[in-house]
Design a protein around this motif. Structure first.
Motif, mmCIF file in Angstrom:
data_model
loop_
_atom_site.group_PDB
_atom_site.id
_atom_site.type_symbol
_atom_site.label_atom_id
_atom_site.label_comp_id
_atom_site.label_asym_id
_atom_site.label_seq_id
_atom_site.Cartn_x
_atom_site.Cartn_y
_atom_site.Cartn_z
ATOM 1 N N ILE A 68 -2.986 -0.362 8.588
ATOM 2 C CA ILE A 68 -3.467 0.549 9.643
ATOM 3 C C ILE A 68 -4.707 -0.040 10.319
ATOM 4 C CG2 ILE A 68 -4.407 2.882 10.069
ATOM 5 C CD1 ILE A 68 -1.648 3.355 9.080
ATOM 6 N N ILE A 94 7.276 -5.480 6.466
ATOM 7 C CA ILE A 94 7.141 -4.091 6.003
ATOM 8 C C ILE A 94 8.443 -3.321 6.285
ATOM 9 C CG2 ILE A 94 5.817 -1.949 6.207
ATOM 10 C CD1 ILE A 94 3.495 -3.703 7.299
ATOM 11 N N TYR A 121 -0.841 6.150 16.561
ATOM 12 C CA TYR A 121 0.013 6.213 15.367
ATOM 13 C C TYR A 121 1.464 6.464 15.783
ATOM 14 C CZ TYR A 121 2.306 7.498 11.080
ATOM 15 O OH TYR A 121 3.214 7.530 10.044
ATOM 16 N N ASN A 141 1.769 1.553 -9.074
ATOM 17 C CA ASN A 141 0.847 0.922 -8.119
ATOM 18 C C ASN A 141 -0.243 1.898 -7.701
ATOM 19 O OD1 ASN A 141 2.195 -1.460 -8.118
ATOM 20 N ND2 ASN A 141 3.142 -1.198 -6.115
ATOM 21 N N PHE A 172 7.224 6.581 -3.667
ATOM 22 C CA PHE A 172 6.134 5.627 -3.895
ATOM 23 C C PHE A 172 6.142 5.143 -5.343
ATOM 24 C CE2 PHE A 172 4.747 7.248 0.087
ATOM 25 C CZ PHE A 172 4.013 6.213 0.646
ATOM 26 N N GLN A 180 -1.300 -0.437 -3.815
ATOM 27 C CA GLN A 180 -0.597 -0.013 -2.606
ATOM 28 C C GLN A 180 -1.552 0.677 -1.636
ATOM 29 O OE1 GLN A 180 1.832 -0.251 -0.814
ATOM 30 N NE2 GLN A 180 1.779 1.587 0.453
ATOM 31 N N PRO A 204 2.826 -4.960 -3.916
ATOM 32 C CA PRO A 204 2.153 -4.831 -2.624
ATOM 33 C C PRO A 204 1.626 -6.178 -2.136
ATOM 34 C CG PRO A 204 1.417 -3.141 -4.138
ATOM 35 C CD PRO A 204 2.246 -4.102 -4.933
ATOM 36 N N TYR A 258 7.564 9.570 8.599
ATOM 37 C CA TYR A 258 6.445 9.075 9.426
ATOM 38 C C TYR A 258 5.538 10.214 9.887
ATOM 39 C CZ TYR A 258 8.064 4.371 9.177
ATOM 40 O OH TYR A 258 8.388 3.146 8.687
ATOM 41 N N LEU A 277 -1.303 -0.188 2.590
ATOM 42 C CA LEU A 277 -1.016 0.656 3.746
ATOM 43 C C LEU A 277 -2.233 0.741 4.667
ATOM 44 C CD1 LEU A 277 1.050 3.897 3.570
ATOM 45 C CD2 LEU A 277 -0.640 3.586 5.330
#
Ligand code: HEM
Length: 387
Positions: free
Chosen positions: A61, A81, A126, A47, A43, A53, A383, A95, A57
């Motif tokens: 979601i 993405i 998810y 940010n 990461f 960021q 981002p 993940y 994300l």
């Protein structure tokens, strides 16, 4: 496929997610980085400090939960993405880590509402999204790996040449240390560089647009000195080495004969250089317009290159806007209506790159001139925020 019940349970939690907002994102990242500190190598920790960021994300979601019954509407966003993830070398096992901390965060912050039934629905949802991402990303990894000169994971490159393009922007010409072929890329794509700046505990990965059309033996990136990684890169010398991940990105020049307009600000000029060069070598009859804005002549990268190209190609017109100097064609911020170029609002393609506020302003001007949004293409550095 997800069941109707799962879909409705996940959708019922959308207000919960949007009400909790940044509290959820902050908690999630804190949790993930304390349990899995190795992810700090992936990461962008700068940010993280600005919180940008964290929104990207979680917005994704929340958008997914909102559109769970019709994920097609998210296809373009997911595609973008996927390119970002692939260029950061994100793996299937990551993940599970993200999914675990996401569910635990929601459980910890909203224990009452996040019942076992809802938890189960979220796990399924998810998992469904993660599988989609993993499959599409594996497809992209394979495509570039199987190309002539392609590769997977990091590859060492040496800095073969450095060129100062303006006060703060330097070009890096990068050749593979193994001296083997390198993969072709599409104009507009970027490449990721992984470095460990001195005194830094973690590696950091940054993506930079390739600033030339594809060449057979080297890649060129042009980096503005502005943060931790770029400052580190600026003090490197010819002969120093860098780890690169393969080219990626879905902001690419369309292979059409339409007139094209490139509008950039500051270091946003980098993918435009590649696109312009590619459009000129395509040798179509298309009219090309190159409009660039920067603060003043000291910040003007690639000035001579563009002038030379305009002198060599009768189908290319250019215009420069300096914010704080009258030495350009125009002074102030770009107002397309005041441009001396005749722009193809009715049928042309418009490619934009620069700070988000700049692109939002140009997009508004184009929409006001009747340009259809499908003909406005743009790249956001950092981002992604919706324009
Ligand atoms: C970037 C969504 C999984 C790591 C992003 C962005 C979004 C996003 C929307 C911003 C893209 C842009 O800038 O245009 C998601 C979703 C995921 C997921 C919905 C799960 C289904 C993961 C995983 C990892 C990861 C598993 C790795 C542990 C990153 C990183 C970035 C990023 C490192 C770049 C931004 C930064 O460094 O701060 N992701 N992501 N993501 N994602 Fe993911």
């Amino acid at each position: 496929m997800l069941s109707e019940r799962t879909i409705s349970l996940v959708k019922s939690t959308v207000p919960l997610l949007s009400d909790a907002g940044t509290a959820v994102t902050a908690h999630f990242y804190q949790r993930m980085f304390s349990h899995n500190p190795e992810l700090k190598n992936i990461f962008n920790m700068t940010n993280q400090h600005t919180g940008k960021q964290q929104f990207a994300l979680f917005n994704a979601i929340a958008a997914y939960a909102t559109h769970i019954d019709n994920p097609q509407v998210l296809q373009d966003a997911i595609g973008r993405i996927n390119h970002k993830h692939v260029s950061l070398n994100i793996q299937a096992e990551h993940y599970d880590i993200v999914g675990h901390h996401l569910i635990e965060t929601l459980k910890e912050l909203a224990p009452e509402q996040f019942t076992p039934k809802i938890e189960q629905a979220w796990r399924e949802a998810y998992g469904f999204l993660a599988d989609l991402f993993i499959t599409q990303e594996e497809g992209l990894y394979r495509t570039v790996e199987q190309q002539h000169g392609g590769w997977r994971n990091g590859r060492e490159f040496v800095i073969a040449k450095l060129v100062q393009e303006s006060e703060n922007v330097k070009s890096f010409y990068l050749k593979p240390c193994d001296e083997r072929a390198i993969s072709h890329y599409q104009a507009g794509q970027f490449i990721a560089v992984s470095v460990q700046p001195s005194q830094n505990e973690h590696t950091q990965i940054r993506q930079y647009s390739l600033s030339q059309s594809s060449k057979h033996d080297h890649y060129r990136i042009s980096v503005k000195r502005e943060g931790l990684v770029s400052t580190y890169l600026h003090q490197l010398a010819v002969g120093d080495t860098l780890t690169l991940y393969p080219p990626a990105g879905d902001f690419v020049l369309k292979n059409t004969t339409n007139d094209k307009v490139f509008v950039s600000a500051g270091v946003g000029i980098t993918p435009m250089m590649a696109m312009l060069e590619q459009a000129l070598t395509n040798e179509t009859e298309a009219r090309l317009s190159f409009i660039h804005a920067c603060v003043d002549p000291s910040q003007h990268s690639f000035k001579q290159d563009i002038e030379q190209l305009a002198a060599q190609h009768s189908n290319l017109a250019k215009e420069v806007w300096y914010e704080h100097s009258d030495k350009g064609d125009k002074t102030g911020r770009i107002e397309l209506q005041q441009s001396a170029l005749s722009l193809p609002y009715e049928h042309g393609e418009f490619y934009l790159c620069g700070p988000s506020a700049f692109m939002a302003a140009i997009k508004q001007q184009l929409l006001a001139q009747g340009v259809a949004s499908e003909r406005i293409l743009y790249e956001v550095f950092g981002p992604h925020e919706s324009l």
